[in-house]
Structure formats: structure tokens, C-alpha cells
Design an enzyme around this catalytic site. Structure first.
Site, mmCIF file in Angstrom:
data_model
loop_
_atom_site.group_PDB
_atom_site.id
_atom_site.type_symbol
_atom_site.label_atom_id
_atom_site.label_comp_id
_atom_site.label_asym_id
_atom_site.label_seq_id
_atom_site.Cartn_x
_atom_site.Cartn_y
_atom_site.Cartn_z
ATOM 1 N N CYS A 1 0.823 -1.208 0.000
ATOM 2 C CA CYS A 1 0.000 0.000 0.000
ATOM 3 C C CYS A 1 0.855 1.256 0.000
ATOM 4 C CB CYS A 1 -0.946 0.002 1.194
ATOM 5 S SG CYS A 1 -0.115 -0.160 2.790
ATOM 6 N N HIS B 5 -1.307 1.236 7.499
ATOM 7 C CA HIS B 5 -1.834 1.190 6.127
ATOM 8 C C HIS B 5 -1.756 2.588 5.515
ATOM 9 C CE1 HIS B 5 -4.088 -0.300 2.761
ATOM 10 N NE2 HIS B 5 -5.118 0.506 2.976
#
Length: 498
Positions: free
Chosen positions: A115, A447
Site C-alpha cells: 500500500c 496502512h
């Protein structure tokens, strides 16, 4: 902080050694499960003691132990397609159909904790001049030049994204990134790729583009030097000796840092704090160690200005990079004049005044239109104010706003030197066009998501291959202060002159 390796059973399969940080939110754990199973967090039903795991559940209160196995239910992939209908509603469309109908661009599939890379690429993709420059790069993939291979793979990836309406796997680019920069090849238990720092990925990609992209058509510099690089003027003076001559240097910069202290509430203050430093060094005048002050100011602003929030710091005892969660507000529209040298500020003065005049006229026009809709019989505010000006000044020309007379000839207001400098910001005025955020307590976990501006009050949220539409208010919520997604890198572009 407690970190455990746990397992997840789903659909007859067992996913082992998933790292769970009980101090983090369940939302982050669900994101990790999503990267391995393909089951989106909103579809995950995870059994825990007392019922289902909720986003508000305190993981520390579940009494989890090393090797704990969670049972999960949920469906991966697309929702079953509805049968064809003469009229299709959004809720009946597939992801691809919805993306096409709403003009939603393609996302990037998560290849296992990638990510950080996906969000970086989506933010960089907002610059059309970069895609144009990549299109002129003639190198291919497969040679011995790792940086050239990376540049070619980025060109091809952007081309594929422009053609695709669904999530695209950036396999070739990821391979080239790891070859050029081996630090991104690190793996954890079970051979799963480790989470990496998005800012490091951003900086490495920009450095490669600076060295490999061809020069522009009208300049000897390439895209990065022209459009993403500014110039800083630094003055070093001895605080203890007024007789000692100041040392003045200039150097290029590709991003500004926003220092975050206990008193930092706004981005502009954090940047200004980063541009001022106190130090001690030997003074040739005093022949001893003395106090010095180093103050930097910008004397060239690029069209695209990158700002990094310095949120991570090293904790030696825990041997981790911890995160500063403090709320630091950043504006959707940014006046960078205060960061500049007095000489550069003076070059902005005329254009800034005209921009304010034009914006005030547009705002008045919107108010008048709103007033007409509410009361069609009422005369417009602009006509009333215009008549008042005519009576006071006897000038009929002033009653017609500049925006109605025709387009402004900005050459009359912009500094001639800045006009010649292709890729600079000639006004000092910016608008936010991309935000890269991080959720989690450490740079080695969590994330990353990319948020990219599409138009007025409309943004695209790139959560890997899941792309959705959000508004300005959602972007303003990314300023920190808790466990929500927090701005780590922001990208501004020079305000467009009408």
C-alpha cells in the site's frame, strides 16, 4: 504494546502468522486480513469471545495469546452481478460499471503490504506533466540499468492504468522497484513482504525520475527539475558577533518538511520552524565555539510543492519508529508567500492583488445568482454596487467586472522573470491536489492510502484497488489527532490562472 502472531480460518483455508498489534484498531487488523484473503473489511465477520469483532473493540481486552486462531466468514471478489435491466441503478452495478459511470479511475492491487507504493504512485499520477514526460522516455525494460528499467515500468504502468477500469496489479513496477532499491525486498515471517515507508518510496522514485527523464521541449531541465524542484536561500550568522560576515548559500529542494512540536497546530508554522535552526560551531572571529542561527527562505517555488509532515521518530528503547499523532491543520488553498525571500515576495505582489480581485468578483457573482433564484424580482447585488461606484466615480467602465469583460491578460500582472521560468509558481498561491495518509502507530506497520483531487469538492480515495469518491470535508479530517488516517505527505499545485 503487544504484538502477536495469529491465524485466520476462512473458507476451508488457514492463513498463518498474521501479525496483530493489540494496541492498534481492529480496522487495521481487518486491512491486513484483506491483503491476504481478498475479503474487504466491511464484509468480514470475525468471531471473538462474546460475538463479532467490531471496529470499536479493544483488542487488549480479548485475552488473545500467541497462535490464536480466528474464525472468519465473508465473500471475496465482486458482488454477484445483477441481471440486465433497461435502467441501471448504482447499487445494481458492478465495480467496473460503477467506475465507468462515475468516471472513477483504476486502483492498484495490493501485492502484500504494498500500500505504501500504491498510494505513492496514485499521488504522483495527479501531475499530467509527469505522464507527458514519461511518454517521451524511450528506454525499455530488461537492460542492466535498474533506474532506467524503473522509469520505463512506471511509464507502462501509468499507460495501463489509463486504459483499465478495474484494479490493476503493478507486478512489473514492483519488481523493478525492488531491483533498484533492495530495501523494499524485505520480508517477514512466512515470506510476506514487509511494510515500508511511503516517504522513502516517494523520494526514491522522484530521484530516479530526476536522473532519467528527458529534458523538456523548451528547457534543458527535465520534469522534476522544472516542476517539482524549488530553490532555498540560507543565511548563517553568528549570534554572538555582529562583525562576523554572514554566510549565504543556495540549494535545491524537492520537498519541505513540517516540523511537529507540542505547539504546532498549523502546517505553515511547522514549515517555518523547520526553516530556522540554532547551532554551535567554531567562530573564526571570536576564535571559540559560538552560537549561530541558520534561517532559510524560498527564492523559487515550483509548480508542484511537496510537504512532508515529520511524524515519525526513533524510540531507542523499543527500537521502533513511533508516530506523532498531534493534529496539524493544512489548508485546501495555501499562500506560500510567507516562506519566501522578500525579493520573491515582491514579485508576487501585483499578481496576488489581481487574483484576489478576480476571486472576489466570482464570489459576488455566485451570491447574486443565489439571490436571483430566491427572489427573481430583486435587482442583483453587483448591479447595485456598480451603480454606486458610477455615482461616486463617474466611471462607467468600472461597473463591468473584469471576469465579464473577458479573460484577464495575466502577462500584465506576472513578473517577467517568473514568466520565463517554466515550471515555477509565479504567484505563490497553491491548491491542494493530493494527500498521502498513514493509519497506525508505527512506520513499520499500518496502512497507506492516496487521496487525489478530481474537481471542485470532489476527490478520489485510492485504498489500493478500492476507489471511491469523497469530498473536501473528508480531506480536512485527515489532519491527525487520533487513530484515523493522518496526512503524511501533501502535494500542492500552483493555482490555475483563468
Amino acid at each position: 504494546m503487544t504484538k502477536l502472531n495469529v491465524n485466520v480460518k476462512w473458507s476451508g483455508k488457514k492463513f498463518e502468522n498474521i501479525e496483530l498489534d493489540t494496541d492498534e484498531s481492529p480496522e487495521l487488523f481487518k486491512t491486513q486480513i484483506y491483503s491476504q484473503t481478498g475479503v474487504p473489511p466491511e464484509r468480514q465477520k470475525i468471531m471473538v469471545k462474546g460475538g463479532m469483532l467490531k471496529d470499536t473493540t479493544d483488542l487488549n481486552k480479548l485475552g488473545l495469546k500467541e497462535g490464536h486462531t480466528f474464525m472468519m466468514m465473508g465473500t471475496a471478489g465482486e458482488v454477484v452481478k445483477p441481471p440486465p435491466k433497461p435502467v441501471q441503478f448504482l447499487e445494481d452495478m458492478t465495480d467496473a460499471q460503477m467506475a465507468d459511470a462515475l468516471d472513477i479511475p483504476a486502483g492498484l492491487e495490493n501485492l502484500g503490504n504494498t500500500c505504501y507504493m500504491n498510494s505513492t504512485l496514485q499521488c504522483l499520477r495527479v501531475m499530467p506533466e509527469l505522464q507527458t514526460a514519461l511518454g517521451k522516455y524511450e528506454g525499455g525494460i530488461g537492460g542492466m540499468d535498474g533506474r532506467g528499467n524503473l522509469t520505463a515500468s512506471l511509464r507502462d504502468l501509468f499507460n495501463n492504468l489509463n486504459k483499465s477500469g478495474e484494479g490493476f496489479p503493478p507486478l512489473v513496477f514492483w519488481q523493478m522497484l525492488r531491483q533498484a532499491f533492495p530495501q523494499f525486498s524485505q520480508t517477514g515471517q512466512g515470506g510476506v513482504p514487509m511494510q515500508q515507508d511511503a516517504e522513502e518510496c516517494w523520494s526514491e522514485i522522484v530521484s530516479v525520475l530526476r536522473s532519467k527523464l528527458p529534458p523538456g521541449d523548451l528547457a534543458s531541465n527535465n520534469f522534476v527539475d522544472q516542476y517539482m524542484t524549488g530553490q532555498m536561500r540560507t543565511e548563517l550568522k553568528c549570534v554572538e558577533s555582529a562583525d562576523e560576515e554572514k554566510q549565504i548559500t543556495t540549494e535545491a529542494f524537492s520537498k519541505l518538511g513540517c516540523h511537529i512540536s507540542i505547539s504546532t497546530n498549523f502546517m505553515i508554522n511547522g514549515i517555518l520552524e523547520s526553516l530556522k535552526e540554532e547551532l554551535e560551531k567554531n567562530s573564526p572571529t571570536l576564535d571559540r565555539t559560538a552560537k549561530y542561527e541558520r534561517v532559510s527562505r524560498v527564492n523559487r517555488l515550483p509548480k508542484y510543492l511537496t510537504v512532508q509532515f515529520i511524524r515519525f521518530f526513533w524510540k531507542p528503547q523499543e527500537r521502533i519508529r513511533a508516530k506523532i499523532l498531534r493534529k496539524v491543520k493544512y489548508p485546501l488553498e495555501f499562500d506560500a508567500t510567507e516562506l519566501c525571500t522578500p525579493e520573491l515576495q515582491s514579485k508576487f505582489t501585483k499578481a496576488k492583488a489581481k487574483m484576489k480581485e478576480v476571486e472576489d468578483e466570482k464570489l459576488q457573482k455566485k451570491r447574486d445568482e443565489k439571490r436571483r433564484k430566491l427572489d427573481p424580482e430583486s435587482p442583483s447585488g453587483s448591479s447595485t454596487s456598480a451603480m454606486a461606484v458610477d455615482k461616486q466615480e463617474g466611471n462607467n467602465e468600472s461597473s463591468t467586472p473584469a471576469t465579464e469583460q473577458g479573460k484577464v491578460n495575466w502577462n500584465d500582472y506576472l513578473d517577467p522573470e517568473l514568466l520565463k521560468d517554466e515550471g515555477c509558481n509565479p504567484t505563490g498561491q497553491y491548491e491542494l491536489c493530493a494527500v498521502l495518509t498513514h493509519v497506525g502507530r508505527s512506520a513499520d506497520s499500518g496502512h497507506y492510502i492516496g487521496w487525489v483531487k478530481k474537481g471542485e469538492d470532489e476527490w478520489h480515495k485510492f485504498d489500493d484497488d478500492k476507489v471511491s469518491i469523497v469530498r473536501d470535508a473528508d480531506i480536512e479530517r485527515l489532519d491527525g489527532g487520533g487513530d484515523w488516517h493522518t496526512a503524511y505527505i501533501v502535494l500542492y499545485r500552483a493555482k490555475q490562472l483563468d
